[in-house]
Design a protein around this motif. Structure first.
Motif, PDB file in Angstrom:
ATOM      1  N   LYS A 120      58.054 107.733  36.239  1.00  0.00           N
ATOM      2  CA  LYS A 120      56.737 107.857  35.623  1.00  0.00           C
ATOM      3  C   LYS A 120      55.795 106.722  36.012  1.00  0.00           C
ATOM      4  O   LYS A 120      54.721 106.601  35.456  1.00  0.00           O
ATOM      5  CB  LYS A 120      56.880 107.871  34.094  1.00  0.00           C
ATOM      6  N   VAL A 177      57.705 115.003  19.137  1.00  0.00           N
ATOM      7  CA  VAL A 177      59.029 115.617  19.240  1.00  0.00           C
ATOM      8  C   VAL A 177      59.742 115.034  20.448  1.00  0.00           C
ATOM      9  O   VAL A 177      59.113 114.601  21.411  1.00  0.00           O
ATOM     10  CB  VAL A 177      58.932 117.148  19.377  1.00  0.00           C
ATOM     11  N   PHE A 178      61.071 115.019  20.370  1.00  0.00           N
ATOM     12  CA  PHE A 178      61.874 114.519  21.499  1.00  0.00           C
ATOM     13  C   PHE A 178      61.907 115.537  22.629  1.00  0.00           C
ATOM     14  O   PHE A 178      61.617 115.224  23.767  1.00  0.00           O
ATOM     15  CB  PHE A 178      63.298 114.246  21.036  1.00  0.00           C
ATOM     16  N   GLY A 226      64.704 104.949  18.752  1.00  0.00           N
ATOM     17  CA  GLY A 226      64.251 106.294  19.083  1.00  0.00           C
ATOM     18  C   GLY A 226      62.854 106.554  18.554  1.00  0.00           C
ATOM     19  O   GLY A 226      61.989 107.076  19.266  1.00  0.00           O
ATOM     20  N   THR A 279      62.101 106.056  33.733  1.00  0.00           N
ATOM     21  CA  THR A 279      60.902 105.229  33.608  1.00  0.00           C
ATOM     22  C   THR A 279      60.255 105.009  34.966  1.00  0.00           C
ATOM     23  O   THR A 279      59.027 105.069  35.091  1.00  0.00           O
ATOM     24  CB  THR A 279      61.270 103.890  32.968  1.00  0.00           C
ATOM     25  N   ALA A 295      60.260 104.670  20.558  1.00  0.00           N
ATOM     26  CA  ALA A 295      59.939 105.319  21.829  1.00  0.00           C
ATOM     27  C   ALA A 295      58.949 106.454  21.616  1.00  0.00           C
ATOM     28  O   ALA A 295      58.001 106.624  22.397  1.00  0.00           O
ATOM     29  CB  ALA A 295      61.208 105.842  22.496  1.00  0.00           C
ATOM     30  N   LEU A 296      59.145 107.222  20.545  1.00  0.00           N
ATOM     31  CA  LEU A 296      58.202 108.304  20.253  1.00  0.00           C
ATOM     32  C   LEU A 296      56.805 107.743  20.014  1.00  0.00           C
ATOM     33  O   LEU A 296      55.809 108.271  20.514  1.00  0.00           O
ATOM     34  CB  LEU A 296      58.655 109.071  19.014  1.00  0.00           C
ATOM     35  N   VAL A 311      55.486 104.815  20.972  1.00  0.00           N
ATOM     36  CA  VAL A 311      54.887 104.195  22.151  1.00  0.00           C
ATOM     37  C   VAL A 311      54.391 105.251  23.125  1.00  0.00           C
ATOM     38  O   VAL A 311      53.338 105.104  23.744  1.00  0.00           O
ATOM     39  CB  VAL A 311      55.912 103.259  22.815  1.00  0.00           C
ATOM     40  N   LEU A 312      55.145 106.361  23.252  1.00  0.00           N
ATOM     41  CA  LEU A 312      54.772 107.391  24.214  1.00  0.00           C
ATOM     42  C   LEU A 312      53.848 108.442  23.613  1.00  0.00           C
ATOM     43  O   LEU A 312      53.569 109.460  24.252  1.00  0.00           O
ATOM     44  CB  LEU A 312      56.026 108.061  24.767  1.00  0.00           C
ATOM     45  N   HIS A 313      53.365 108.213  22.388  1.00  0.00           N
ATOM     46  CA  HIS A 313      52.397 109.125  21.755  1.00  0.00           C
ATOM     47  C   HIS A 313      52.936 110.546  21.649  1.00  0.00           C
ATOM     48  O   HIS A 313      52.262 111.507  22.016  1.00  0.00           O
ATOM     49  CB  HIS A 313      51.079 109.148  22.529  1.00  0.00           C
ATOM     50  N   ARG A 314      54.158 110.680  21.188  1.00  0.00           N
ATOM     51  CA  ARG A 314      54.723 112.020  21.066  1.00  0.00           C
ATOM     52  C   ARG A 314      55.253 112.221  19.652  1.00  0.00           C
ATOM     53  O   ARG A 314      55.514 111.268  18.926  1.00  0.00           O
ATOM     54  CB  ARG A 314      55.854 112.234  22.076  1.00  0.00           C
TER      55      ARG A 314
END
Lengths: 238, 101, 111, 196
Positions: D91, D194-195, D183, D88, D186-187, D189-192
């Motif tokens: 970033k 796939v892991f 998990g 973290t 987190a996906l 919040v981070l606008h993703r």
């Protein structure tokens, strides 16, 4: 003609100035430090040396290759022996995830990301949740309560039902989710024009002294560590 | 009758001695904390915490022996593993503050 | 009986001696980490004196719990420490070099 | 585990006599590391010292014969939390600052100190560590029942695991789902999507 001449002259003067700067700097702080001017006096910390991109350390990679199989096996040991010694699915899953972190720090995160596909991570997490729910719901289907192990249609249902929950349920959920958090946090926030790729991020955070060196840095890093990383990790894992 | 209960001197057993030795290692860890706090560079801090971690592994192992609970050695093993992870992770992070991770 | 008692006494005092040696070398490593001038020399202390101190301490533990079963774990721990501790020191020194921290030379007034 | 604890007397007189040396040094260590974690101005320094804090806590838990908690502290707090915090930090941008330590807000520190003193007044009513009449130890309906019946009921020796996976299995299912949800969160919040 005179214009071009003068241009060359100023260029030469600039480099001269940089050189004298670089030579005079060691007297004060040895020319070290992140914002130092480039040096070219042939020492290890000279411009040539600093210009080379960061490569993964051979020593760390070798040690991780030796240690990882033991640590992975030990994580499984902690998971499977939760019934008789300290530990259990949660701790064992965390250790297995820590082994993956170790590989990632030794061989580079991008190489590990390509080696360990998204499918594996998601399958671990989702599969664990499904197994846990399944072991819990089978007794319900047979007319009992949630997680009533006695009703499971297997020999010694209490013991092996609990082991199944610990190993296939909690252990895999924790391992999968921790690996997933690791990879997704390493990738960072995704937004159009935001921190979508690593280069944009590097320009943002790096102090700009060697901004043009960083993309090549990242590329050569990937290129160098890709062959070693997955192969070694493949060999290391039983 | 394990070795820990063997009497050493003046009524104290080997277990007592090992606990005192563990306390000695803990005192050394407190001393090492000075370097972890003061620095001056991040690498100094990581190094101090790494040495601290090795000390803690020894403390955990000695506690396991002194309290007669050999399963405590498992914790020491986990700690040795994660201490190594911590050292290589933070030390690699300190290069360009995460730029080469 | 007396032979067993003598063996036990020998083991007890061996444990005491090994523990004291471990404490001594850990103390040396603490003094080194606190007193040496730069991160490279401190890493040198951390990888050598501290590994040796931990080695003696874990050897004492191995003798205390007996070599069967749990003692094997402490031997494994010993092996693990001996492999990872110098590597960690290497990683730290390497990071310090990549960051451009200048090694201490005579006349430098860093402490 | 239980047997060894009982045979030693639940931390009876001989143990209490030497508790002080190791306990005191570990307490000093833990309090100092916690203090410096709070005071460090540089976040990376705080993360590093926090790693040292979890080292001390794991040793303390081990001394109090809570090996499962100690192992969780070791695995999660020292390893995983440190790594995730580092990622973290990588970033985020670093604030320029000169001071090594945070400046302490004196009124806030005074209020916290008063609260601490008030809480310390209640310490006299809490039974001693490991004393035989502590409710958590002597409760015949819950604790003693678990300790006596775990093996007969579940065929595992580790009471902690039996409580987690059998007696309170539904709670544990909820916790596992919480980890799973973390998990997914987190996906999101981070606008993703796939892991890896």
């Amino acid at each position: 003609m005179s214009g071009s001449d003068s241009g060359v002259d100023t260029d030469a003067a600039d480099t001269d100035a940089a050189d004298t700067d670089a030579v005079s700097k060691p007297a004060t702080d040895g020319g070290f430090g992140r914002d130092r001017p480039p040096r070219s006096d042939g020492r290890l910390d000279s411009e040539r040396r600093q210009g080379t991109p960061y490569t993964e350390s051979q020593v760390i990679m070798s040690t991780v290759k030796i240690v990882t199989p033991f640590a992975f096996t030990y994580g499984l040991f902690v998971t499977f022996h939760g019934g008789g010694s300290p530990g259990g699915g949660f701790q064992g899953g965390a250790i297995v995830a820590a082994v993956v972190f170790m590989i990632a720090f030794a061989f580079g995160i991008e190489a590990t990301r390509q080696w360990l596909a998204n499918t594996v991570v998601v399958a671990l997490a989702v599969g664990g949740a499904l197994v846990f729910a399944g072991i819990g719901l089978v007794p319900v289907a047979l007319g009992g309560a949630f997680l009533q192990y006695e009703l499971l249609p297997i020999p010694d249902p209490v013991k092996y039902g609990m082991e199944g929950v610990e190993i296939l349920g909690i252990g895999t959920i924790v391992a999968g989710v921790l690996m997933g958090l690791f990879f997704v946090l390493a990738k960072g926030f995704s937004d159009a024009g935001g921190f979508a790729d690593a280069d944009a991020f590097d320009d943002e955070v790096g102090d700009g002294t060697d901004g043009d060196g960083e993309p090549t840095d990242a590329e050569s890093l990937d290129g160098e560590s890709n062959p070693g990383g997955p192969a070694a990790a493949d060999g290391g894992e039983p | 009758m394990s070795l820990v209960d063997a009497s050493l001197a003046a009524g104290y057993t080997l277990g007592d001695f090992l606990l005192v030795a563990a306390a000695g290692f803990a005192v050394l860890a407190v001393g090492m904390l000075y370097r972890a706090v003061v620095g001056p560079t991040m690498q100094d801090r990581v190094l101090a915490v790494n040495v601290l971690g090795t000390n803690t592994v020894v403390i955990l192992a000695i506690l396991g022996a002194a309290l007669g609970e050999p399963t405590f050695l498992d914790i020491a093993l986990v700690y040795a593993l994660l201490n190594f992870l911590m050292a290589i992770a933070i030390s690699k992070f300190t290069v360009e503050r995460g730029g080469v991770l | 009986m007396t032979a067993a008692a003598a063996t036990e006494t020998a083991r007890v005092w061996l444990v005491v001696a090994l523990t004291l040696l471990g404490l001594f070398f850990s103390f040396v490593s603490m003094v080194g980490v606190l007193r040496l001038p730069d991160v490279y020399s401190r890493a040198h202390t951390a990888s050598q004196a501290d590994t040796l101190g931990a080695g003696f301490g874990l050897a004492a533990v191995a003798i205390t719990v007996g070599l069967a079963g749990a003692g094997f774990k402490s031997v494994l721990l010993l092996f693990f420490i001996f492999v990872t501790n110098p590597t960690a020191a290497h990683a730290i020194a390497r990071a310090a070099f990549e960051e451009g921290i200048v090694p201490w030379i005579e006349g430098d007034d860093r402490r | 585990m239980t047997g060894a604890l009982a045979s030693a007397g639940p931390l009876g007189a001989p143990v209490v006599a030497q508790v002080t040396a190791i306990e005191a040094s570990l307490f000093v260590f833990v309090v100092l590391t916690a203090l410096f974690t709070a005071l460090a101005r540089d976040v990376l320094a705080a993360v590093i010292i926090f790693g040292a804090y979890s080292l001390g806590m794991a040793a303390l838990y081990t001394f109090y014969r809570a090996p499962d908690v100690a192992m969780t502290e070791a695995a999660i707090s020292a390893g995983v939390t440190t790594v995730l915090l580092l990622l973290t930090l990588a970033k985020t941008t670093r604030l320029d600052h000169e001071a090594a330590f945070e400046s302490v807000n004196l009124p806030a520190a005074g209020a916290a100190g008063l609260l601490f003193a008030g809480l310390m007044l209640t310490m006299g009513d809490i039974p001693a560590v490991g004393s035989a009449d502590a409710p958590i130890w002597s409760n015949p309906d819950v604790t003693q029942w678990y300790i006596a019946e775990t093996y007969a009921e579940t065929h595992v020796e580790n009471t902690v695991m039996a409580v987690l996976a059998a007696f309170r299995g539904f709670d544990t299912f909820g916790e596992a789902v919480v980890v799973f949800a973390a998990g997914i969160a987190a996906l999101i919040v981070l606008h993703r999507e796939v892991f890896a």
